[in-house]
Design an enzyme around this catalytic site. Structure first.
Site, PDB file in Angstrom:
ATOM      1  N   SER A 166       0.833  -1.207   0.000  1.00 56.14           N
ATOM      2  CA  SER A 166       0.000   0.000   0.000  1.00 56.14           C
ATOM      3  C   SER A 166       0.870   1.262   0.000  1.00 56.14           C
ATOM      4  O   SER A 166       1.742   1.415  -0.854  1.00 56.14           O
ATOM      5  CB  SER A 166      -0.956  -0.050   1.193  1.00 56.14           C
ATOM      6  OG  SER A 166      -1.993   0.874   1.067  1.00 56.14           O
TER       7      SER A 166
ATOM      8  N   ASP B  46      -9.331  -5.415  -4.679  1.00 50.49           N
ATOM      9  CA  ASP B  46      -8.908  -4.320  -3.801  1.00 50.49           C
ATOM     10  C   ASP B  46      -9.945  -3.206  -3.764  1.00 50.49           C
ATOM     11  O   ASP B  46     -10.404  -2.736  -4.797  1.00 50.49           O
ATOM     12  CB  ASP B  46      -7.564  -3.771  -4.304  1.00 50.49           C
ATOM     13  CG  ASP B  46      -6.773  -3.061  -3.226  1.00 50.49           C
ATOM     14  OD1 ASP B  46      -7.356  -2.213  -2.521  1.00 50.49           O
ATOM     15  OD2 ASP B  46      -5.575  -3.348  -3.096  1.00 50.49           O
TER      16      ASP B  46
ATOM     17  N   HIS C  48      -7.305  -6.030  -0.292  1.00 47.37           N
ATOM     18  CA  HIS C  48      -6.138  -5.157  -0.200  1.00 47.37           C
ATOM     19  C   HIS C  48      -5.030  -5.743   0.678  1.00 47.37           C
ATOM     20  O   HIS C  48      -3.897  -5.268   0.617  1.00 47.37           O
ATOM     21  CB  HIS C  48      -6.577  -3.799   0.367  1.00 47.37           C
ATOM     22  CG  HIS C  48      -5.498  -2.757   0.398  1.00 47.37           C
ATOM     23  ND1 HIS C  48      -4.866  -2.294  -0.742  1.00 47.37           N
ATOM     24  CD2 HIS C  48      -4.932  -2.076   1.433  1.00 47.37           C
ATOM     25  CE1 HIS C  48      -3.957  -1.382  -0.415  1.00 47.37           C
ATOM     26  NE2 HIS C  48      -3.977  -1.235   0.900  1.00 47.37           N
TER      27      HIS C  48
END
Length: 274
Positions: free
Chosen positions: A101, A225, A252
């Protein structure tokens, strides 16, 4: 912290490239916004159990860092634990650097400063931008649209922009972990901390040479995601094409939802870029 194979009394030393003479690698795992070293616990176990050296870091204001996230106003301060770690390892050692991320910003930073110490950079559902948030296009591609599910804190006072943000607890599972085991989502809800918005806004990296372009990169797409949407992942891949692209049919957070598959991919990537 560094987790070493229990079969060794001392940390493994990497003697040739990113692996030692026994073919064992050194993985460095970087968390995303609001998370910490704790989110990698399944991957740490799997890599350690396979005999590899694993370093997991809490960036400033994250995990068990004693720093208040509202006090962090520069990305250099936020990313200092990774920069300090890479500065301390031998110039002859290369690591497999893995970021999730917003941890992708830390990977881009490291590639610019310590590219010669990185065997391969692996971006997992991550912000992958060559210069960080250097342009409006970078911001559009790299910043998730989480406004409706986030709460903001104005650490410098209500007349100033927010200093931190955090996904509202009741939206965390459906946003971050909708395919993950409920106990992992529950663990995360106890440990997530506010993310330092001001620090992320200063994540801009200047190219002093083209050396950073030589560092191999792999992007791992997460097809379900809800944070960095697939179209944004693909747009970043198009903007800065990596050496390889893999896909996982996960949310995610594949370190929770599909740890065995992620572990397998990481080992295969390390072997491709020794």
């Amino acid at each position: 912290m560094t987790v070493d194979n229990e079969c060794h009394d001392k940390p493994m030393t990497v003697e040739n490239g990113c692996h030692d003479k026994h073919g064992k690698f050194h993985f460095v795992l970087i968390h995303g916004a609001g998370h910490g070293a704790w989110c990698w616990y399944k991957i740490v176990h799997l890599l350690q159990n396979a005999g590899h050296k694993v370093t997991v870091l809490d960036l400033t204001g994250a995990g068990i860092s004693p720093v208040n996230p509202d006090s962090i106003i520069s990305f250099e301060d936020y990313d200092a634990p990774l920069m300090n770690f890479l500065a301390q390892i031998s110039n002859s050692e290369k690591v497999v650097l893995v970021g999730h991320s917003a941890g992708g910003l830390s990977l881009s930073h490291a590639i610019h400063v310590f590219g010669y110490k990185i065997a391969v950079a692996v971006f997992i559902a991550a912000t992958m931008l060559p210069s960080g948030f250097f342009s409006e296009q970078d911001v559009q591609l790299g910043v998730p649209d989480l406004l409706k599910v986030s709460e903001f804190h104005h650490g410098l006072g209500p007349e100033h922009p927010p200093t931190t943000s955090k996904i509202i607890p009741e939206f965390q599972r459906e946003t971050l972990y909708q395919l993950s085991p409920p106990e992992d989502a529950a663990l995360a809800s106890l440990l997530i901390r506010p993310a330092p918005l001001l620090a992320f806004q200063t994540a801009k990296f200047h190219e002093e040479s083209d050396e950073f372009l030589k560092v191999p990169r792999v992007y791992m797409k997460t097809l379900q995601d809800r944070v960095i949407l697939l179209e944004k992942q693909e747009a970043m891949i198009k903007l800065w094409p990596p050496d390889n692209v893999l896909s996982m049919d996960t949310d995610h957070s594949p370190f929770f939802s599909s740890p065995l598959e992620l572990h397998t991919h990481l080992l295969q990537i390390a072997q491709l870029f020794p």
